[in-house]
Design an enzyme around this catalytic site. Structure first.
Site, mmCIF file in Angstrom:
data_model
loop_
_atom_site.group_PDB
_atom_site.id
_atom_site.type_symbol
_atom_site.label_atom_id
_atom_site.label_comp_id
_atom_site.label_asym_id
_atom_site.label_seq_id
_atom_site.Cartn_x
_atom_site.Cartn_y
_atom_site.Cartn_z
ATOM 1 N N SER A 133 5.100 2.298 8.175
ATOM 2 C CA SER A 133 4.755 1.413 7.234
ATOM 3 C C SER A 133 5.817 1.062 6.359
ATOM 4 C CB SER A 133 3.569 1.685 6.283
ATOM 5 O OG SER A 133 2.327 1.687 7.170
ATOM 6 N N GLY B 63 -10.828 -23.255 -5.109
ATOM 7 C CA GLY B 63 -12.012 -22.671 -5.381
ATOM 8 C C GLY B 63 -13.100 -22.964 -4.248
ATOM 9 N N ASP C 217 0.242 -7.462 1.458
ATOM 10 C CA ASP C 217 0.639 -6.317 1.474
ATOM 11 C C ASP C 217 2.279 -6.236 1.462
ATOM 12 O OD1 ASP C 217 0.172 -3.582 1.707
ATOM 13 O OD2 ASP C 217 0.131 -3.383 3.925
ATOM 14 N N GLY D 287 3.992 6.582 8.586
ATOM 15 C CA GLY D 287 5.152 6.914 7.833
ATOM 16 C C GLY D 287 5.899 5.553 8.412
ATOM 17 N N HIS E 283 0.837 -1.117 -0.012
ATOM 18 C CA HIS E 283 -0.067 -0.015 -0.028
ATOM 19 C C HIS E 283 0.815 1.310 0.093
ATOM 20 C CE1 HIS E 283 0.449 -0.331 4.309
ATOM 21 N NE2 HIS E 283 0.566 1.429 4.368
#
Length: 400
Positions: A233, A289, A159, A231, A129
């Site tokens: 991250s 699935g 992430d 900041g 991100h």
């Protein structure tokens, strides 16, 4: 005789005056002057200097000094569209005034985060991100050097992202053994909170293996009370030896500031994802699935299960690997390739670790009877929507 006495008196006076001047300005030149005071002062200063060089009880300066050069500031920017005034879209208004009020409907938005240098080739680990949708990325090192970076690849479901800079003599962070971490271990969080510059905060590991937070698809977080703020991250969570054990990712906050509950992706997961991204530019995971959910005590009782271990199949994708293998809604997956399934998150991680294209053995409980099933594992589709923190789980480093 009088003349000789006068000469002696004058000579004595001059010698005494010279001795006074020398003893005042340069006493060390006098041969009978003891230098014990000077030597004692030098020895005392040397002792004090040695004490300062020795590790101080309760200080983690050596760990910080080892890790800090490898943590970088990540500055990103992108072009964003600005919504025009609704009046400008009114046909009647445009009929009378035309396009004279039209103005550029875009601007550059900037954001900041942190990253960790993990390779001499210039590879840097950060959060997905932090660099998501950015069209320009700049890296600033602790020694003052700056360089443009390019994205090698990212994985929204954990992430994590890898960017690269073309620079030499880079300080590299050493990977620690995050799987050996224990609750109560001291940790340091290093990053660039609020853009004030590189900052080190200290805390302990509050919990391990945090899941079901709704932050990422694949969760196995280290929880810490080391202050993590906007900041931070993508920055480093290091152990008392200065080795990387996590990538700081999110905080629990109602205000956007640190409340002593922060989460970091384990270094073991970060390393696996990073290696795949560097090799292929993407992350490949197994997929069968199905839609799963945890067994609550009430569900376990209704299925006449002795405990809540397992993952309940809530839905099966038509034509997917599980559907072709005969898996049905209401089945409870209790084992994947010999590994017991504790909950839905654990099942997701076990399935993701399987190699696409290969057959895998799972065990389900159907009508209170265990049933082995062989599934040809597929490749997990790449998510189309971001899996960023919502509600109280925040990381305000995202571009605005």
């Amino acid at each position: 005789m009088h003349k000789l006495w006068l000469i002696f008196a004058q000579t004595t006076t001059m010698v005494l005056a010279a001795l006074f001047v020398v003893s005042t300005l340069r006493p060390e030149l006098l041969p009978w002057r003891t230098q014990g005071g000077v030597i004692a002062t030098i020895k005392e200063a040397a002792t004090d200097g040695a004490a300062r060089a020795e590790p101080r009880p309760g200080s983690f300066s050596e760990a910080a000094q080892k890790a800090m050069p490898s943590v970088v500031n990540v500055f990103t920017s992108k072009e964003v569209k600005i919504s025009s005034h609704p009046l400008l879209r009114d046909p009647m208004f445009r009929h009378f005034f035309g396009d004279r009020f039209e103005s550029p409907e875009s601007r550059r938005a900037s954001s900041l985060g942190s990253g960790v240098i993990v390779s001499a080739e210039g590879y840097i680990l950060t959060n997905h991100h932090v660099i998501e949708a950015a069209d320009e990325i700049e890296i600033a090192l602790a020694d003052g050097r700056k360089a443009k970076a390019r994205v090698i690849g990212s994985d929204p479901e954990t992430d994590l992202a890898v960017v690269r800079v073309d620079m030499e003599q880079l300080p590299i962070m050493t990977f620690g053994h995050s799987d050996n971490a224990r609750v109560g271990d001291m940790v340091l969080a290093i990053g660039n909170p609020f853009g004030v510059g590189q900052t080190v905060t200290m805390g302990i590991i509050s919990a391990l293996g945090r899941t079901h937070l709704g932050i990422n698809t694949f969760e196995n977080f280290i929880q810490t009370d080391a202050a993590i703020n906007p900041g931070n991250s993508g920055g480093a969570l290091v152990d008392s030896s200065g080795n990387l054990i996590g990538i700081n990712t999110a905080i629990v906050s109602r205000t956007g500031g640190s409340l002593g509950i922060g989460f970091a992706i384990t270094a073991s997961v970060a390393k696996q994802v990073m290696e795949q991204i560097i090799q292929t530019g993407d992350v490949t995971r197994g997929w069968i699935g199905v839609e799963v959910q945890d067994l609550t005590p009430e569900l376990a009782e209704s299925f006449k299960r002795p405990n809540t271990n397992g993952a309940l199949i809530a839905g099966v994708l038509k034509g997917g690997p599980a559907d072709r293998a005969g898996v049905k809604p209401g089945d409870i997956i209790v084992e994947v390739e010999g590994s017991p399934v504790i909950d839905s998150s654990g099942m997701l991680n076990l399935i993701a670790a399987l190699a696409p294209g290969e057959a895998a053995n799972i065990k389900v409980v159907r009508n209170q009877t265990e049933k082995p099933i062989k599934i040809n594992v597929g490749k997990r589709p790449r998510p189309t929507m971001p899996t960023m923190p919502q509600d109280q789980y925040e990381d305000p480093d995202a571009l605005e």
